[in-house]
Design a protein around this motif. Structure first.
Motif, PDB file in Angstrom:
ATOM      1  N   PRO A  17      -1.579   5.990  -2.165  1.00 39.06           N
ATOM      2  CA  PRO A  17      -1.600   7.074  -3.139  1.00 39.06           C
ATOM      3  C   PRO A  17      -2.218   8.333  -2.535  1.00 39.06           C
ATOM      4  CG  PRO A  17      -2.841   5.162  -3.941  1.00 39.06           C
ATOM      5  CD  PRO A  17      -2.370   4.849  -2.568  1.00 39.06           C
ATOM      6  N   GLY A  18      -1.663   9.485  -2.889  1.00 40.08           N
ATOM      7  CA  GLY A  18      -2.227  10.755  -2.445  1.00 40.08           C
ATOM      8  C   GLY A  18      -3.388  11.156  -3.332  1.00 40.08           C
ATOM      9  N   LYS A  19      -4.312  11.884  -2.781  1.00 38.93           N
ATOM     10  CA  LYS A  19      -5.439  12.392  -3.559  1.00 38.93           C
ATOM     11  C   LYS A  19      -5.212  13.884  -3.762  1.00 38.93           C
ATOM     12  CE  LYS A  19      -8.628   8.918  -1.958  1.00 38.93           C
ATOM     13  NZ  LYS A  19      -9.889   8.599  -1.344  1.00 38.93           N
ATOM     14  N   GLY A  20      -4.822  14.272  -4.965  1.00 40.97           N
ATOM     15  CA  GLY A  20      -4.659  15.683  -5.270  1.00 40.97           C
ATOM     16  C   GLY A  20      -3.283  16.233  -4.969  1.00 40.97           C
ATOM     17  N   TYR A  21      -2.295  15.379  -4.801  1.00 41.31           N
ATOM     18  CA  TYR A  21      -0.924  15.838  -4.588  1.00 41.31           C
ATOM     19  C   TYR A  21       0.037  14.728  -4.970  1.00 41.31           C
ATOM     20  CZ  TYR A  21      -1.081  13.151  -0.225  1.00 41.31           C
ATOM     21  OH  TYR A  21      -1.205  12.159   0.690  1.00 41.31           O
ATOM     22  N   THR A  22       1.314  15.065  -5.071  1.00 43.73           N
ATOM     23  CA  THR A  22       2.373  14.109  -5.364  1.00 43.73           C
ATOM     24  C   THR A  22       3.195  13.916  -4.099  1.00 43.73           C
ATOM     25  OG1 THR A  22       2.458  14.811  -7.661  1.00 43.73           O
ATOM     26  CG2 THR A  22       4.417  13.717  -6.801  1.00 43.73           C
TER      27      THR A  22
END
Length: 136
Positions: A17-22
């Protein structure tokens, strides 16, 4: 966003999973490409030399104005690319971004640390891609 439907895939199978983005944004419509924006005011003066928060606010204001010129808003942004002279500036950039973009619609993003930008007092440059509904 008018007639354009965007799909956000934050966690594709097998991708952390990204942190702060898609990771993935899917949509159809008219593409809008914004050149990298820097912390210049309307007169071409650097805003906030040495201050990443002030520069990020100015850059996002410049992005907002460019989007408006295209008939778009931050709701239409699907991709941001950050060029920074120090990765440590990313928290200031995220704070400025979060003032304009809802957490549920975080665009795809890339961050790159660079040795220098066009002016020695600049700490960041941010480019954007947006998607507008097809015109009839």
């Amino acid at each position: 966003m008018e007639d354009t439907k965007l799909t956000y895939i934050a966690e594709p199978d097998g991708v952390a999973p990204g942190k702060g983005y898609t990771h993935v944004v899917i949509g159809t419509g008219r593409m809008v490409a914004l050149s990298g924006q820097i912390a210049f005011d309307a007169d071409g003066n650097v805003v906030g030399p040495g201050d990443p928060a002030a520069q990020a606010r100015q850059v996002f204001e410049n992005l907002r104005r460019c989007l408006a010129a295209a008939g778009a808003t931050f709701d239409n942004v699907i991709k941001l690319t950050y060029y920074v002279t120090d990765i440590a500036h990313l928290p200031a950039i995220r704070t400025a971004r979060d003032a304009h973009i809802a957490p549920s619609h975080l665009p795809a993003s890339t961050a790159v640390q660079v040795a220098a930008l066009v002016h020695p007092d600049l700490l960041m440059e941010i480019e954007a891609f947006a998607l507008l509904p097809d015109s009839e």
